[in-house]
Write an enzyme that holds these catalytic residues in place. Structure first.
Site, short mmCIF file in Angstrom:
data_model
loop_
_atom_site.label_atom_id
_atom_site.label_comp_id
_atom_site.label_asym_id
_atom_site.label_seq_id
_atom_site.Cartn_x
_atom_site.Cartn_y
_atom_site.Cartn_z
N GLU A 292 0.79 -1.23 0.00
CA GLU A 292 0.00 0.00 0.00
C GLU A 292 0.83 1.28 0.00
O GLU A 292 0.39 2.31 -0.51
CB GLU A 292 -0.94 0.00 1.21
CG GLU A 292 -2.01 -1.09 1.19
CD GLU A 292 -3.01 -0.89 0.08
OE1 GLU A 292 -3.34 0.27 -0.24
OE2 GLU A 292 -3.46 -1.91 -0.51
N SER B 21 -47.42 -36.56 30.02
CA SER B 21 -47.01 -37.30 31.22
C SER B 21 -45.78 -36.73 31.92
O SER B 21 -45.40 -37.24 32.98
CB SER B 21 -46.77 -38.76 30.86
OG SER B 21 -47.97 -39.38 30.48
#
Length: 848
Positions: A186, A466
């Site tokens: 860069e 149940s």
């Protein structure tokens, strides 16, 4: 005259030049002053923004850290799953933090430096053996024995996504390869220029012309940082001018290290929905599921390459383009001496290696996160969680969560296939809790676990069938002078006319009444009629209070149908209820939240375990023993062949009318797990609790580590032999019967067959003889892990006790007069005839 005029004209030209020069100087001065004023203005803007700048970071969420302990039970697959969640890499030799090695049964692991809720833990290495699923020889790198060793906690996501997300990295933590590669690609003059580099612009132009494509940019790293912080990306002349001026000002006020650090943390490197991936720290986790300091050169090259355009070079959408860009960066690295030729050839040949679809998402565990947010809400605002960068430490166990997710997804699909159920019609949820701490280890709210929609684990209120029955039997067992596990309960028809004229007539699954049955048999086989009789004798209000003491806060109807499960609960609430039974009557509030700190690990707020005792340990133990029998010979017996017999599993099936809901809730000494299956439209599933939820529950529990051996009975419990009528058979006087636990407060009637044998007692005592076939008392155990010879003897007595109780007695909840069972279709002469029979394989559903 004429000559005089000419001289005047000649004399006026220098004056005009002087005036123009003076004007130019004046304009230059004005321009300089204006520029200085404008730069002063920009300088104020720059410094105010940077000096007061704080990243708005979402709260980062961590799983519970795995603690390795001497003697700890752990499966190799579970350990590998934990390492995977931590992004630890398996290597041939232990070379760096975040790596592990396996050499036969010996493991070595090098944990990373990590900030826990109770302070920073430095990187360290440890070795241990994992043999027969047990950890031993736990030692540090110097060979010293350790009692335990805590790993770092896995980062499992962020909260309240959308907007910018990043994982900031300080300058001293930036790997040199990352910094040097970024500068080489860069801005090669970064260390020498003052914000703007004319030479860099010229060199970039030449490099691009030579390459025939864009390989370098003209803007400096400082200019790019200014652009990222202050401006949009529209390439206007005004923006470029302001960018250059502010870059110079930034170089005046801040050193190169700070500028590079801010750029590395600020650059945009990807997108995940509404979530922006900013900075190399987060991008490393997002693309490779690795910390930045562990990346290899080809991975660094890809990230640096993405800085040029993360959308254009997206490695999932444009893999060829991304690969080309990565190799271009590798060429620059070779030119700058960051890698050698051999490394360049090696790295260029590697695939991109990005993980599937991106990781580190805002909400990878949506069901768990929803509960976590509910626990955080009283203490932290939405804005704090979204922007303050908090560190949130949770209870989630990555290996358990992964197991639960896979079991739910695969199990539901397999059930649809095996039972010819419409594909993708079933939904599911599961919750797993640590019994003693109340920690939520895992939670799944959808058959597609990462789908952030309706969370059935927390929000699906369905009748439990149940599953409510243990509360009724517990109410009875809390009255030891009236009821015990051997008390005979009347399994006979029930008919109640209600105030509105409706008639309540429950039925057993097999539409049979079984007469007088021992209480524990009625529980294990889930007899509806016996349960209804017992609950009505105890009183609805008494049962309701017991349910409350088990930790259930949901609305409870005041109708007899409540006794057989006409109660709506979520899987999370059911898990809390069964965890209380597993804990011997102590209710521990389920929790996902352990602690919260700021981004640096300071200002820690801990969230303690909350518990209270609602049930005495003695009746709680008796109920647990009864639920263990349900697993061995009752409605949970399908799991017996797949679960180790040395572990004290206990649990209960639940099925609602027309097979709409399939439940199983159960526990080991350490973990409680609940599984629910059903349809969102509440239509029938063609599954009972034992044919639907139980197989998935079994798959989860069999792969988890558990404590082996029986559960120790609390003080106040004694074991006695009784006959089929629940009468005491004193082993000093007679032989036979079956041994079960009782409260010391229980007074049993002696069996008549033992009364006439007292005269032989003096003879047996004289010679110190014991009852033939009885194991020493310390070898006896309730539930699992009993002595094999004693187990065989007990099984024989059990068969004698239950000769009259054969047939398939599943645990159907019947709150209406008729019993709905699964219709099986037969074809006769082109006409479909429905025959009713229990759901499931014909032979497997029959009692032995």
């Amino acid at each position: 005259m004429a000559s005089t005029k000419r001289r005047r004209v000649k004399a006026s030209k220098p004056k005009r030049r002087y005036r123009w020069l003076k004007l130019l100087v004046l304009l230059a001065l004005i321009g300089t002053l204006a520029l200085a004023a404008y730069m002063a203005y920009l300088d104020v803007q720059l410094r105010e923004r940077l000096d007061s700048r704080q990243y708005q970071l979402p709260a980062r969420v961590y799983a519970r850290p795995l603690v390795l302990r001497e003697g700890m039970v752990m499966h190799p697959a579970e350990l590998a799953s934990e390492f995977a969640a931590l992004n630890y890499r398996k290597q041939d030799t232990l070379g760096e933090p975040g790596s592990w090695v396996q050499e036969g049964m010996t493991y070595k692991v090098w944990r990373r430096d990590f900030i826990h809720a109770n302070g920073r833990q430095p990187a360290a290495a440890v070795s241990f053996r994992l043999r027969n699923d047990e950890i031993s020889n736990l030692r540090d790198s110097n060979g010293r024995s350790l009692a335990e060793f805590r790993l770092d906690a896995a980062n499992i996501g962020t909260l309240l996504g959308g907007g910018d997300d990043r994982n900031p990295v300080n300058f001293d933590k930036i790997p040199p390869l990352v910094a040097n590669t970024l500068i080489a690609v860069e801005d090669q003059d970064f260390l020498n220029h003052f914000g703007v580099s004319p030479r860099g612009i010229a060199r970039a132009m030449v490099a691009n012309v030579k390459a025939g494509r864009l390989v370098q940019g003209g803007s400096t790293i400082t200019q790019q940082l200014v652009k990222n912080i202050f401006f949009d990306h529209k390439p206007t002349l005004q923006r470029k001018l302001n960018e250059a001026l502010m870059a110079v000002l930034m170089e005046v006020h801040y050193d190169k290290g700070y500028i590079l650090q801010e750029y590395i943390n600020e650059v945009w490197l990807g997108q995940q929905g509404a979530r922006g991936i900013y900075g190399f720290g987060l991008a490393s986790e997002f693309y490779f599921q690795q910390p930045l300091d562990t990346l290899e050169a080809h991975q660094v090259a890809l990230l640096v390459g993405l800085a040029k355009g993360a959308s254009y070079y997206n490695p999932w959408r444009n893999p060829k383009r991304a690969l080309q860009r990565r190799n271009t960066v590798l060429e620059v690295m070779l030119e700058q001496g960051l890698i050698n030729q051999e490394e360049f050839q090696n790295y260029s040949a590697k695939p991109l290696g990005v993980v599937k679809g991106g990781v580190g998402a805002q909400n990878p565990y949506p069901a768990f996160t929803e509960r976590l947010l509910a626990e955080l809400r009283p203490y932290y605002s939405y804005e704090e969680l979204r922007t303050s960068g908090l560190r949130i430490y949770t209870t989630l166990a990555p290996s358990v969560q992964k197991l639960a997710e896979e079991s739910i997804s695969k199990g539901v699909s397999q059930l649809e296939k095996d039972r010819s159920i419409t594909a993708n019609s079933l939904q599911a949820a599961t919750v797993l809790l640590d019994n003693r701490s109340g920690n939520v280890l895992a939670m799944v709210g959808d058959r597609n676990p990462d789908y952030p929609g309706f969370n059935r684990a927390l929000e699906a209120r369905r009748q439990v069938g149940s599953l409510i029955k243990p509360a009724i039997y517990l109410t009875a067992l809390e009255r030891p002078e009236e009821y015990n596990l051997a008390t005979l309960i009347d399994d006979a028809p029930v008919r109640i006319e209600e105030a509105d004229g409706d008639v309540w007539m429950p039925q057993n699954f097999d539409k049979r009444a079984h007469g007088q049955v021992p209480l524990y048999i009625a529980l294990a086989k889930s007899y509806n009629l016996a349960t209804a009789h017992l609950g009505l004798d105890l009183g609805l209000q008494e049962v309701r209070q017991t349910i409350r003491r088990l930790g259930v806060q949901t609305k409870l109807p005041r109708v007899p149908a409540m006794l057989l499960g006409a109660v709506e609960m979520t899987p999370f609430e059911v898990a809390g209820m069964y965890q209380t039974i597993a804990n011997g009557g102590e209710t521990v509030q389920p929790r996902t939240l352990l602690a919260v700190s700021d981004g640096q690990g300071g200002r820690v707020q801990h969230f303690r375990r909350r518990a209270n005792r609602g049930v005495d340990p003695v009746p709680a133990y008796l109920l647990r023993w009864g639920l263990e029998q349900a697993m061995r010979e009752g409605t949970g017996r399908r799991s017996a062949k797949r679960l180790p017999s040395s572990i004290a599993f206990a649990g209960k099936t639940g099925t609602t009318n027309k097979n709409r809901d399939s439940w199983f809730a159960g526990f080991s000494p350490e973990v409680t797990a609940v599984v629910w299956l059903g349809r969102d439209d509440n239509e029938r599933t063609r599954l009972t609790g034992s044919t639907g939820a139980l197989p998935i529950w079994t798959e989860i529990m069999r792969k988890l580590p558990h404590q082996h051996g029986p559960v120790e009975a609390p003080r106040g419990v004694e074991f006695k032999f009784v006959n089929a009528r629940g009468q005491y058979m004193d082993p000093d006087y007679c032989r036979g019967g079956y041994e079960i636990p009782f409260s010391y407060e229980t007074r049993l009637k002696p069996a008549p067959e033992c009364q006439g044998q007292n005269r032989w007692r003096w003879f047996r005592n004289l010679f110190g003889g014991e009852r033939e076939g009885a194991a020493p008392r310390e070898q006896m155990s309730p539930g699992w892990g009993v002595d094999p010879s004693e187990q065989q003897l007990n099984n024989e007595r059990r068969r004698q006790l239950q000769e009259q109780m054969r047939g398939d007695d599943d645990d159907e909840h019947r709150s209406a007069p008729g019993t709905e069972e699964e219709p099986i279709e037969f074809q006769r002469g082109g006409v479909t005839i429905e025959a009713v029979q229990p759901v499931g394989p014909d032979l497997e559903d029959q009692w032995p």
